[in-house]
Write a protein that holds these residues in place. Structure first.
Motif, PDB file in Angstrom:
ATOM      1  N   GLY A   9     -31.599 -36.696 -11.402  1.00 29.71           N
ATOM      2  CA  GLY A   9     -32.231 -36.912 -12.415  1.00 29.71           C
ATOM      3  C   GLY A   9     -31.394 -36.848 -13.356  1.00 29.71           C
ATOM      4  N   ARG A  10     -29.773 -36.256 -13.031  1.00 31.42           N
ATOM      5  CA  ARG A  10     -28.990 -35.793 -13.925  1.00 31.42           C
ATOM      6  C   ARG A  10     -27.449 -36.619 -13.776  1.00 31.42           C
ATOM      7  NH1 ARG A  10     -30.075 -33.500 -18.864  1.00 31.42           N
ATOM      8  NH2 ARG A  10     -28.570 -32.836 -19.029  1.00 31.42           N
ATOM      9  N   PHE A  11     -26.624 -36.686 -14.735  1.00 28.91           N
ATOM     10  CA  PHE A  11     -25.481 -36.867 -14.583  1.00 28.91           C
ATOM     11  C   PHE A  11     -24.673 -35.143 -14.683  1.00 28.91           C
ATOM     12  CE2 PHE A  11     -20.748 -36.676 -16.842  1.00 28.91           C
ATOM     13  CZ  PHE A  11     -20.213 -37.369 -15.620  1.00 28.91           C
ATOM     14  N   HIS A  12     -23.913 -34.608 -13.472  1.00 25.67           N
ATOM     15  CA  HIS A  12     -23.539 -34.055 -13.693  1.00 25.67           C
ATOM     16  C   HIS A  12     -21.643 -33.784 -13.653  1.00 25.67           C
ATOM     17  CE1 HIS A  12     -27.061 -32.115 -12.274  1.00 25.67           C
ATOM     18  NE2 HIS A  12     -27.262 -32.955 -11.725  1.00 25.67           N
ATOM     19  N   PRO A  13     -21.307 -33.080 -14.826  1.00 21.09           N
ATOM     20  CA  PRO A  13     -19.478 -33.702 -14.732  1.00 21.09           C
ATOM     21  C   PRO A  13     -18.854 -32.155 -14.027  1.00 21.09           C
ATOM     22  CG  PRO A  13     -20.505 -32.591 -16.790  1.00 21.09           C
ATOM     23  CD  PRO A  13     -21.215 -32.903 -15.767  1.00 21.09           C
ATOM     24  N   THR A  14     -17.354 -32.830 -13.005  1.00 24.71           N
ATOM     25  CA  THR A  14     -16.911 -32.420 -13.148  1.00 24.71           C
ATOM     26  C   THR A  14     -15.469 -32.119 -12.895  1.00 24.71           C
ATOM     27  OG1 THR A  14     -16.701 -34.292 -10.997  1.00 24.71           O
ATOM     28  CG2 THR A  14     -18.087 -32.802 -10.767  1.00 24.71           C
ATOM     29  N   ALA A  15     -14.870 -32.764 -13.576  1.00 29.55           N
ATOM     30  CA  ALA A  15     -13.333 -33.217 -14.566  1.00 29.55           C
ATOM     31  C   ALA A  15     -13.976 -33.878 -16.046  1.00 29.55           C
ATOM     32  CB  ALA A  15     -12.376 -33.547 -13.492  1.00 29.55           C
ATOM     33  N   ALA A  16     -12.714 -33.750 -15.853  1.00 29.22           N
ATOM     34  CA  ALA A  16     -11.932 -34.643 -17.680  1.00 29.22           C
ATOM     35  C   ALA A  16     -10.886 -34.858 -17.116  1.00 29.22           C
ATOM     36  CB  ALA A  16     -11.839 -33.379 -18.289  1.00 29.22           C
ATOM     37  N   PHE A  17     -10.480 -35.630 -17.775  1.00 29.57           N
ATOM     38  CA  PHE A  17      -9.397 -36.293 -17.655  1.00 29.57           C
ATOM     39  C   PHE A  17      -8.369 -37.585 -18.844  1.00 29.57           C
ATOM     40  CE2 PHE A  17     -12.364 -39.223 -16.825  1.00 29.57           C
ATOM     41  CZ  PHE A  17     -11.662 -40.559 -17.474  1.00 29.57           C
ATOM     42  N   ARG A  18      -6.921 -37.284 -19.258  1.00 29.86           N
ATOM     43  CA  ARG A  18      -6.708 -38.459 -19.769  1.00 29.86           C
ATOM     44  C   ARG A  18      -5.779 -39.580 -19.560  1.00 29.86           C
ATOM     45  NH1 ARG A  18      -1.895 -36.821 -20.924  1.00 29.86           N
ATOM     46  NH2 ARG A  18      -1.290 -34.723 -19.881  1.00 29.86           N
ATOM     47  N   LEU A  19      -6.032 -40.718 -19.828  1.00 28.33           N
ATOM     48  CA  LEU A  19      -5.350 -41.785 -19.343  1.00 28.33           C
ATOM     49  C   LEU A  19      -3.842 -42.122 -20.046  1.00 28.33           C
ATOM     50  CD1 LEU A  19      -7.887 -43.665 -19.418  1.00 28.33           C
ATOM     51  CD2 LEU A  19      -7.177 -42.987 -17.955  1.00 28.33           C
ATOM     52  N   CYS A  20      -2.585 -42.360 -19.619  1.00 25.74           N
ATOM     53  CA  CYS A  20      -1.208 -42.650 -19.818  1.00 25.74           C
ATOM     54  C   CYS A  20      -0.669 -43.598 -19.474  1.00 25.74           C
ATOM     55  CB  CYS A  20      -0.401 -41.551 -19.986  1.00 25.74           C
ATOM     56  SG  CYS A  20      -0.280 -40.585 -18.189  1.00 25.74           S
ATOM     57  N   LEU A  21       0.161 -44.031 -19.724  1.00 24.02           N
ATOM     58  CA  LEU A  21       0.528 -45.288 -19.746  1.00 24.02           C
ATOM     59  C   LEU A  21       1.725 -45.213 -18.235  1.00 24.02           C
ATOM     60  CD1 LEU A  21       2.094 -46.658 -22.727  1.00 24.02           C
ATOM     61  CD2 LEU A  21       0.407 -48.097 -20.862  1.00 24.02           C
ATOM     62  N   PRO A  22       1.939 -45.844 -18.004  1.00 26.17           N
ATOM     63  CA  PRO A  22       2.895 -45.433 -15.755  1.00 26.17           C
ATOM     64  C   PRO A  22       3.977 -44.434 -15.880  1.00 26.17           C
ATOM     65  CG  PRO A  22       2.364 -47.575 -15.711  1.00 26.17           C
ATOM     66  CD  PRO A  22       2.206 -47.504 -17.540  1.00 26.17           C
ATOM     67  N   ASP A  23       4.808 -44.874 -17.450  1.00 30.16           N
ATOM     68  CA  ASP A  23       5.718 -43.562 -17.827  1.00 30.16           C
ATOM     69  C   ASP A  23       5.752 -42.275 -17.667  1.00 30.16           C
ATOM     70  OD1 ASP A  23       5.079 -44.482 -20.493  1.00 30.16           O
ATOM     71  OD2 ASP A  23       6.456 -44.931 -20.847  1.00 30.16           O
ATOM     72  N   GLY A  24       3.754 -41.844 -18.332  1.00 24.96           N
ATOM     73  CA  GLY A  24       3.779 -40.736 -19.299  1.00 24.96           C
ATOM     74  C   GLY A  24       3.125 -40.812 -20.102  1.00 24.96           C
ATOM     75  N   SER A  25       3.974 -41.617 -21.034  1.00 24.31           N
ATOM     76  CA  SER A  25       3.190 -41.574 -22.589  1.00 24.31           C
ATOM     77  C   SER A  25       2.176 -41.929 -23.026  1.00 24.31           C
ATOM     78  CB  SER A  25       4.208 -43.156 -23.688  1.00 24.31           C
ATOM     79  OG  SER A  25       4.232 -43.716 -22.595  1.00 24.31           O
TER      80      SER A  25
END
Length: 333
Positions: A285-301
């Protein structure tokens, strides 16, 4: 999951460049973009000189500015489908609705829906702001989807899921006042059938998830819809007309929701306290977080200040200008 949790960098994959295609003018501008069934991007193109005509506003005597519901000038348009190569879906000799949403229906048909729609007393009645064009651009059907439309997403069977912003929920543009009918979007989320008639509406209250007055996150995977909204921040699945919900308190507001089985990724506002992008699982009955992330462009920017995000099932689509990027739940994990 605290604000100090490390965020793993995830690079987007460049998928395509959105262009008007061989039959278009390189100077054409997108008037609307949508994510259609099958992970295809659909674009409504208009001549650059006419692009502002699709976004016309009017100013009331009070000085308040409102979007105009109908086109005030003759504007032609083209619709292309990208997967990733562009293919022409229709040439539309004259647009009728302004501030449009664009989607695809079976048999090569195109659905255009105006964001705003007036209700006026008879003999006028409600504006028909849902217009279906065949492959030759002819209008083959019209319907009333109501006012205050935030998003339109179609399904392989030809259904249309529509979510509404506050004015479409509480009423404006004639809806819900002085004996007028309540807003079509009063529940926040509705589904229209292939005949453009409303056939399902989100139940307002009656369970622990409550009703909605804003639902920024909508994911349509096949015929199943997933949504998250402000009041109690749940993650809710609508499958065969039935609601199943999971409690969520990781982000202050979910803007984007990715789902694949019991795996989920949620994206919120980057300036809230805590991580803005989190993966996790649904269970008990819940959302269980496991990890955080951030998005970047293919070159890492980092991503630019302005971009658009669409979710379909477990796939995330990001549009930066005319560049189309993709990433999936497996990458985020």
């Amino acid at each position: 999951m605290g604000a100090d949790m490390d965020e793993a960098a995830v690079s987007l994959r460049h998928h395509a460049v959105l262009t008007p295609g061989a039959g278009g003018d390189p100077g054409d501008e997108p008037a609307a973009v949508g994510l259609a069934p099958g992970g295809r991007v659909v674009v409504l193109w208009t001549p650059r000189a006419a692009a502002t005509a699709t976004q016309t506003r009017i100013t009331a005597p009070s000085g308040v500015s409102f979007p105009q519901t109908r086109m005030s000038a003759d504007v032609s348009a083209r619709v292309t489908v990208h997967g990733p190569e562009p293919a022409e879906a229709a040439r539309i000799p004259r647009l009728t609705v302004s501030h449009p949403h664009v989607q695809l229906l079976p048999e090569g048909r195109v659905l255009l829906v105006g964001t705003r729609a007036w209700w006026r007393p008879e003999p006028e009645g409600p504006e028909r702001n849902a217009v279906v064009h065949d492959a030759d651009g002819r209008v083959s059907a019209e319907g009333v989807f109501g006012d205050g439309i935030a998003d339109v997403v179609t399904t392989p069977a030809g259904n249309s899921w529509v979510r509404y912003f506050d004015e479409g929920i509480f009423g404006n543009f004639g809806w819900g006042y002085d004996g007028a009918p309540p807003p079509i979007g009063a529940s926040g989320l509705v589904r229209f059938g292939p005949d453009l008639r409303l056939d399902w509406s989100y139940a307002m209250g009656g369970d622990e998830w409550g009703g909605m007055w804003d639902s920024p996150a909508l994911n349509v995977d096949g015929e199943t819809a997933w949504v998250s909204y402000e009041q109690t921040h749940p993650i809710v699945r609508i499958q065969d007309g039935r609601k199943t919900g999971w409690a969520h308190d990781t982000l202050a507001r979910i803007h984007v929701l990715l789902v694949g089985g019991d795996r989920v990724a949620v994206i919120g506002r980057p300036h809230d306290d805590g991580p803005a992008r989190v993966t996790g699982r649904l269970g008990e009955g819940r959302f269980h977080p496991t990890a955080a992330f951030r998005l970047c462009l293919p070159d890492g920017s980092p991503l630019p200040d302005r971009y658009r995000v669409f979710a379909q099932g477990a796939d995330l689509h990001v549009l930066c200008g005319h560049d189309w990027y993709r990433v999936g739940l497996d990458d985020l994990a």
